[in-house]
Design a protein around this motif. Structure first.
Motif, PDB file in Angstrom:
ATOM      1  N   TYR A 107      81.285  98.580   5.908  1.00  0.00           N
ATOM      2  CA  TYR A 107      82.176  98.249   4.792  1.00  0.00           C
ATOM      3  C   TYR A 107      81.518  97.264   3.837  1.00  0.00           C
ATOM      4  CZ  TYR A 107      86.413  96.293   2.529  1.00  0.00           C
ATOM      5  OH  TYR A 107      87.344  95.847   1.617  1.00  0.00           O
ATOM      6  N   GLU A 108      81.009  96.168   4.384  1.00  0.00           N
ATOM      7  CA  GLU A 108      80.424  95.115   3.548  1.00  0.00           C
ATOM      8  C   GLU A 108      79.095  95.562   2.934  1.00  0.00           C
ATOM      9  OE1 GLU A 108      83.259  94.068   6.319  1.00  0.00           O
ATOM     10  OE2 GLU A 108      81.188  94.490   6.946  1.00  0.00           O
ATOM     11  N   ARG A 109      78.332  96.358   3.690  1.00  0.00           N
ATOM     12  CA  ARG A 109      77.054  96.842   3.143  1.00  0.00           C
ATOM     13  C   ARG A 109      77.270  97.755   1.943  1.00  0.00           C
ATOM     14  NH1 ARG A 109      75.645  97.153   8.705  1.00  0.00           N
ATOM     15  NH2 ARG A 109      76.025  99.399   8.765  1.00  0.00           N
ATOM     16  N   VAL A 110      78.392  98.478   1.943  1.00  0.00           N
ATOM     17  CA  VAL A 110      78.682  99.390   0.836  1.00  0.00           C
ATOM     18  C   VAL A 110      79.314  98.654  -0.342  1.00  0.00           C
ATOM     19  CG1 VAL A 110      80.133 101.341   0.120  1.00  0.00           C
ATOM     20  CG2 VAL A 110      78.885 101.438   2.281  1.00  0.00           C
ATOM     21  N   LEU A 111      80.252  97.736  -0.068  1.00  0.00           N
ATOM     22  CA  LEU A 111      81.084  97.172  -1.131  1.00  0.00           C
ATOM     23  C   LEU A 111      80.653  95.799  -1.630  1.00  0.00           C
ATOM     24  CD1 LEU A 111      84.622  98.138   0.226  1.00  0.00           C
ATOM     25  CD2 LEU A 111      83.219  99.352  -1.437  1.00  0.00           C
ATOM     26  N   ILE A 112      80.069  94.978  -0.781  1.00  0.00           N
ATOM     27  CA  ILE A 112      79.824  93.582  -1.147  1.00  0.00           C
ATOM     28  C   ILE A 112      78.338  93.252  -1.260  1.00  0.00           C
ATOM     29  CG2 ILE A 112      80.253  91.187  -0.460  1.00  0.00           C
ATOM     30  CD1 ILE A 112      82.766  92.121   0.967  1.00  0.00           C
ATOM     31  N   ILE A 113      77.558  93.744  -0.333  1.00  0.00           N
ATOM     32  CA  ILE A 113      76.141  93.381  -0.283  1.00  0.00           C
ATOM     33  C   ILE A 113      75.374  93.763  -1.548  1.00  0.00           C
ATOM     34  CG2 ILE A 113      73.958  93.827   0.906  1.00  0.00           C
ATOM     35  CD1 ILE A 113      75.804  91.847   2.332  1.00  0.00           C
ATOM     36  N   LEU A 198      89.588 109.076  13.924  1.00  0.00           N
ATOM     37  CA  LEU A 198      89.690 107.649  14.224  1.00  0.00           C
ATOM     38  C   LEU A 198      88.301 107.019  14.197  1.00  0.00           C
ATOM     39  CD1 LEU A 198      91.389 105.202  15.138  1.00  0.00           C
ATOM     40  CD2 LEU A 198      90.915 105.901  17.500  1.00  0.00           C
ATOM     41  N   VAL A 199      88.128 106.008  13.348  1.00  0.00           N
ATOM     42  CA  VAL A 199      86.881 105.252  13.311  1.00  0.00           C
ATOM     43  C   VAL A 199      86.963 104.166  14.377  1.00  0.00           C
ATOM     44  CG1 VAL A 199      85.320 103.866  11.918  1.00  0.00           C
ATOM     45  CG2 VAL A 199      86.638 105.717  10.845  1.00  0.00           C
ATOM     46  N   THR A 200      86.087 104.259  15.367  1.00  0.00           N
ATOM     47  CA  THR A 200      86.145 103.335  16.515  1.00  0.00           C
ATOM     48  C   THR A 200      85.268 102.110  16.344  1.00  0.00           C
ATOM     49  OG1 THR A 200      84.320 104.431  17.666  1.00  0.00           O
ATOM     50  CG2 THR A 200      86.553 105.303  18.034  1.00  0.00           C
ATOM     51  N   TYR A 201      84.373 102.128  15.362  1.00  0.00           N
ATOM     52  CA  TYR A 201      83.426 101.029  15.152  1.00  0.00           C
ATOM     53  C   TYR A 201      82.654 100.720  16.432  1.00  0.00           C
ATOM     54  CZ  TYR A 201      86.169 100.598  10.926  1.00  0.00           C
ATOM     55  OH  TYR A 201      86.793 100.867   9.745  1.00  0.00           O
ATOM     56  N   GLY A 202      82.323 101.791  17.142  1.00  0.00           N
ATOM     57  CA  GLY A 202      81.539 101.645  18.368  1.00  0.00           C
ATOM     58  C   GLY A 202      82.261 100.914  19.474  1.00  0.00           C
ATOM     59  N   GLY A 203      83.576 100.822  19.370  1.00  0.00           N
ATOM     60  CA  GLY A 203      84.340 100.109  20.378  1.00  0.00           C
ATOM     61  C   GLY A 203      84.240  98.604  20.279  1.00  0.00           C
ATOM     62  N   GLN A 204      83.621  98.104  19.195  1.00  0.00           N
ATOM     63  CA  GLN A 204      83.394  96.667  19.036  1.00  0.00           C
ATOM     64  C   GLN A 204      84.468  95.975  18.201  1.00  0.00           C
ATOM     65  OE1 GLN A 204      80.926  95.063  20.564  1.00  0.00           O
ATOM     66  NE2 GLN A 204      79.986  96.909  21.385  1.00  0.00           N
ATOM     67  N   TRP A 205      85.285  96.757  17.511  1.00  0.00           N
ATOM     68  CA  TRP A 205      86.313  96.172  16.650  1.00  0.00           C
ATOM     69  C   TRP A 205      87.422  97.196  16.476  1.00  0.00           C
ATOM     70  CZ3 TRP A 205      88.329  97.065  11.628  1.00  0.00           C
ATOM     71  CH2 TRP A 205      89.080  96.007  11.102  1.00  0.00           C
ATOM     72  N   ARG A 206      88.672  96.724  16.320  1.00  0.00           N
ATOM     73  CA  ARG A 206      89.827  97.615  16.188  1.00  0.00           C
ATOM     74  C   ARG A 206      90.502  97.361  14.850  1.00  0.00           C
ATOM     75  NH1 ARG A 206      93.845  96.625  19.806  1.00  0.00           N
ATOM     76  NH2 ARG A 206      94.391  98.813  20.090  1.00  0.00           N
ATOM     77  N   SER A 207      90.805  98.440  14.153  1.00  0.00           N
ATOM     78  CA  SER A 207      91.435  98.342  12.843  1.00  0.00           C
ATOM     79  C   SER A 207      92.825  97.733  12.960  1.00  0.00           C
ATOM     80  CB  SER A 207      91.531  99.722  12.194  1.00  0.00           C
ATOM     81  OG  SER A 207      90.249 100.253  11.960  1.00  0.00           O
ATOM     82  N   SER A 228      81.669 105.210  12.884  1.00  0.00           N
ATOM     83  CA  SER A 228      81.500 104.549  11.598  1.00  0.00           C
ATOM     84  C   SER A 228      82.199 105.356  10.508  1.00  0.00           C
ATOM     85  CB  SER A 228      80.007 104.428  11.286  1.00  0.00           C
ATOM     86  OG  SER A 228      79.791 104.095   9.934  1.00  0.00           O
ATOM     87  N   PRO A 229      82.594 104.693   9.406  1.00  0.00           N
ATOM     88  CA  PRO A 229      83.169 105.443   8.281  1.00  0.00           C
ATOM     89  C   PRO A 229      82.147 106.277   7.526  1.00  0.00           C
ATOM     90  CG  PRO A 229      83.798 103.117   8.202  1.00  0.00           C
ATOM     91  CD  PRO A 229      82.688 103.242   9.182  1.00  0.00           C
TER      92      PRO A 229
END
Length: 312
Positions: A107-113, A198-207, A228-229
């Motif tokens: 998300y941040e790499r696409v929108l903010i970085i 469902l985007v799981t974020y590798g099981g490291q974070w939950r929406s 990943s999205p």
């Protein structure tokens, strides 16, 4: 026996300097806003440490000894150097030449970085920027000094960390334009009846919307799980699947898709996180302020208000 020199602090030296300057215990006490007895106590302690009377009375006037003159001279130098030491050093981004590492995710790499990169290349051309994956261990990467700044939807109430919220991003749903539900707003029942990616974020974070659904004792019909999205638009296009993503991210991953508001009333907060180690470092302060100002400038007027303070 001489007093312990380690008991002498800058406050005691300041008392000595004022008595020397004003030639009066009483006037020094008034200037410092303390009792005269406190001034007398401090001077007596200094007399023990330096093994010298420091001041003597002659003709009803207070006169410093030569030893006192030497000590005052050095005390003024020490206090001036200490004030300079504790003052924030001047920082010029044009001359900053080191590596600054930001941990974040897709998300941040696409929108903010990208905007951060463009700004830094212009304002701090000698600064090397490194972007690393945060996954679910961003805070640990900060503590291990693998990253200088963590950027994303990370919440952790730990005294080692500071956090500053950038903005809140609400959720939307991505559907193929030919999907039967693409023509109108989705109700919660409609939403729960759809087949979800469902985007799981590798099981490291939950929406946050998943957490909110669990709070409501509701379940999604998950047809596909992805880590990943990235590439969601190609999975959803031409299918009966629906994907739920933050609204700002949809602008980058919803090419050719129909976008409708998510009926789950919640949002994700994007924040800056850093440690106490770098809290006062000039370069770090400058980068954090720059990231905050860039995102404040681009924040849409209809975005929900976010917290502006720094929290720990």
């Amino acid at each position: 026996m001489p007093g312990d020199p380690l008991e002498v602090d800058f406050r005691a030296l300041q008392v000595l300097v004022w008595v020397h300057q004003l030639r009066s215990f009483t006037r020094a006490a008034e200037e410092l806003g303390v009792n005269q007895s406190a001034v007398s106590y401090t001077i007596n302690k200094l007399r023990d440490v330096f093994q010298d009377p420091l001041f003597v009375r002659q003709a009803r006037r207070l006169h410093p000894t030569q030893r006192c003159e030497d000590i005052v001279h050095q005390a003024k130098r020490l206090t001036a150097e200490f004030r300079q030491l504790v003052a924030p050093p001047d920082f010029d981004p044009k001359t900053a030449a080191q590596t600054f590492t930001i941990a974040c995710n897709f998300y941040e790499r696409v929108l903010i970085i990208p905007e951060i990169v463009h700004f830094l290349k212009r304002e701090a051309p000698n600064l090397d920027l490194e972007i690393i994956d945060a996954s679910g261990i961003g805070h640990e990467r900060l503590l291990r000094n693998e990253a200088d700044l963590l950027l994303g939807p990370f919440e952790r109430s730990d005294p080692h960390f500071y956090r500053r919220d950038l903005y809140q991003d609400r959720y939307v749903c991505l559907l193929d334009p030919e999907h039967p539900k693409a023509g109108a707003a989705l109700s919660l029942d409609d939403y729960l009846d759809l087949d979800h990616v469902l985007v799981t974020y590798g099981g490291q974070w939950r929406s946050r919307y998943i957490i909110e659904l669990e709070r409501m004792n509701k379940d999604l019909k998950v047809a596909l799980r992805v880590p990943s999205p990235a590439g969601l638009e190609r999975l959803v296009a031409g299918s009966n699947l629906v994907a739920t993503v933050p609204e700002r991210l949809s602008r980058s991953v919803a090419d050719g898709l129909h976008v409708v508001p998510c009926p789950v009333e919640t949002s994700v907060t994007i924040s800056l996180v850093w440690t106490t180690l770098n809290h006062r470092a000039p370069l770090h302060m400058w980068v954090r302020d720059m990231v905050y100002r860039l995102n404040t400038r681009t924040r849409k007027a209809d975005d929900p208000p976010s917290g502006l303070g720094i929290s720990r």
